[in-house]
Enzyme design. Structure first.
Site, PDB file in Angstrom:
ATOM      1  N   ARG A  45      -6.403   6.014  39.452  1.00 13.02           N
ATOM      2  CA  ARG A  45      -6.593   4.431  39.148  1.00 13.02           C
ATOM      3  C   ARG A  45      -5.405   3.500  39.080  1.00 13.02           C
ATOM      4  NH1 ARG A  45      -9.891   7.675  36.993  1.00 13.02           N
ATOM      5  NH2 ARG A  45      -8.090   9.127  36.845  1.00 13.02           N
ATOM      6  N   THR A  46      -4.248   3.963  38.613  1.00 12.95           N
ATOM      7  CA  THR A  46      -3.273   3.093  38.692  1.00 12.95           C
ATOM      8  C   THR A  46      -2.836   2.753  39.952  1.00 12.95           C
ATOM      9  OG1 THR A  46      -2.650   4.257  36.988  1.00 12.95           O
ATOM     10  CG2 THR A  46      -0.850   2.674  37.749  1.00 12.95           C
ATOM     11  N   LYS A  52      15.297  14.858  49.339  1.00 13.09           N
ATOM     12  CA  LYS A  52      16.488  15.400  50.265  1.00 13.09           C
ATOM     13  C   LYS A  52      17.596  14.983  49.259  1.00 13.09           C
ATOM     14  CE  LYS A  52      14.902  13.127  54.490  1.00 13.09           C
ATOM     15  NZ  LYS A  52      15.150  12.261  55.298  1.00 13.09           N
ATOM     16  N   ARG A  79       5.289   5.175  40.028  1.00 15.51           N
ATOM     17  CA  ARG A  79       5.304   6.385  39.080  1.00 15.51           C
ATOM     18  C   ARG A  79       5.933   7.702  39.460  1.00 15.51           C
ATOM     19  NH1 ARG A  79      -0.841   8.445  37.309  1.00 15.51           N
ATOM     20  NH2 ARG A  79      -0.407   6.560  36.362  1.00 15.51           N
TER      21      ARG A  79
HETATM   22  N1   CP Z   1      -4.930   6.130  33.687  1.00 13.31           N
HETATM   23  C1   CP Z   1      -4.069   6.467  34.693  1.00 13.31           C
HETATM   24  O1   CP Z   1      -2.753   6.319  34.711  1.00 13.31           O
HETATM   25  O2   CP Z   1      -4.843   7.234  35.471  1.00 13.31           O
HETATM   26  P1   CP Z   1      -4.415   7.576  36.925  1.00 13.31           P
HETATM   27  O3   CP Z   1      -3.373   8.824  36.573  1.00 13.31           O
HETATM   28  O4   CP Z   1      -5.438   8.038  37.773  1.00 13.31           O
HETATM   29  O5   CP Z   1      -3.427   6.473  37.552  1.00 13.31           O
END
Ligand code: CP
Length: 305
Positions: free
Chosen positions: A56-57, A85, A106
């Site tokens: 999603r994100t 590395k 992320r």
């Molecule tokens: N809600 C959320 O962060 O979903 P993802 O891990 O799929 O990005």
């Protein structure tokens, strides 16, 4: 109104005024989205760096940029980047900032977002840092609460599941703390209770909260925010197996209940599919709201909204 910061790493940096401005721009972006495409961010490039899995994100950030006429560079998995590395996050930000105008990242380590933001010369957005924060998820959660309930003040919020490692519930708790007369019911096994950093925030702000271990305690709330027990946060897999399906919400729990059910997703069994068809189920609409909210954030942080 421009946001008073360059990077978004935590909901703790947001005021109620900032938050409402983001929700206002997101509502405009919902109109842009339904009309098709805009060229507001034409010529701008988003670097979408996902060093931990996401559906999603990542995809909603990328579609948000594309729908605003911008372009996307993407990198996924630490093992395919020079972090593997031994390159530092700081050097990675220095480099990526030479290729892109804004970065969403992320990363599995809590604190990685602060480190990245401190080194980034272009706007940086935390798309989830381990068990730390997930501020854009909290903003889309708030947008959803407002959309579903018509208000945010004076709501009873029940949070269920992995409250200890669940970054979404941490970020959302701080954001809801900006609103008036919110009360929380925190439902988790003893091993996964809300961390002290959040409960001390509730105490400091005089926010009412109760802790329970039975899902029944949340069924008369306004919002029931379910979460997944996250396998990736457990060193001991037998502990994960023991706790993973303590709470399974099914349609029978919701008979004659008005509570709106949310979940950041993915779900791995904690909401039965028989809930999906009920009017209470808001979680797929919630995931869709990630697009206008992230469109708003990209435009605002690039000074174009
Ligand atoms: N809600 C959320 O962060 O979903 P993802 O891990 O799929 O990005």
């Amino acid at each position: 109104m421009p946001l008073p910061f360059k990077h978004l790493t935590s909901t703790k940096q947001l005021t109620r005024v900032d938050t409402e401005e983001i929700l206002r721009v997101a509502a405009e972006m919902q109109t842009v989205r339904t009309k098709g495409k805009s060229d507001l961010l034409k010529g701008k490039v988003l670097a979408s760096l996902f060093y931990e899995p996401s559906t999603r994100t990542r995809l909603s950030f990328e579609t948000a940029m594309l729908r605003l006429g911008g372009d996307v560079l993407t990198a996924e998995g630490i093992q395919f980047s020079s972090l593997y590395k031994g390159e530092t996050i700081e050097d990675t930000m220095e480099m990526v900032g030479q290729y892109a105008d804004i970065i969403a990242m992320r990363h599995p380590d809590q604190g990685s977002a602060e480190k990245a933001a401190s080194a980034s010369k272009v706007p940086f957005i935390n798309a989830g840092d381990g068990p730390g924060q997930h501020p854009t998820q909290a903003l889309l959660d708030l947008y959803t609460i407002n959309d579903e309930m018509g208000k945010v003040d004076s709501l009873k919020i029940a949070m269920v599941g992995d409250l200890r490692y669940g970054r979404t519930v941490h970020s959302l708790s701080y954001l809801l703390g900006l609103y008036n007369n919110i009360s929380f019911t925190l439902i988790s096994p003893q091993e996964l209770t809300m961390p002290e950093k959040v409960t001390s925030f509730f105490k400091e702000k005089n926010i009412s909260y109760e802790e329970h271990d039975d899902i029944a305690a949340g069924l008369d709330a306004d919002i029931l925010y379910m979460t997944r027990v996250q396998q990736e946060r457990f060193a001991d897999k037998s502990e994960y197996e023991r706790l993973k399906l303590k709470y399974i919400l099914s349609a029978k729990h919701l008979k004659d209940k008005k509570v709106t059910v949310m979940h950041p997703l993915p779900r791995v069994g904690e909401i039965s599919t028989d809930v999906d068809a009920l009017p209470n189920a808001a979680y797929f609409r919630q995931a869709g709201n990630g697009v206008p909210v992230r469109m708003a954030l990209l435009a605002m942080l690039l000074g174009k909204a």
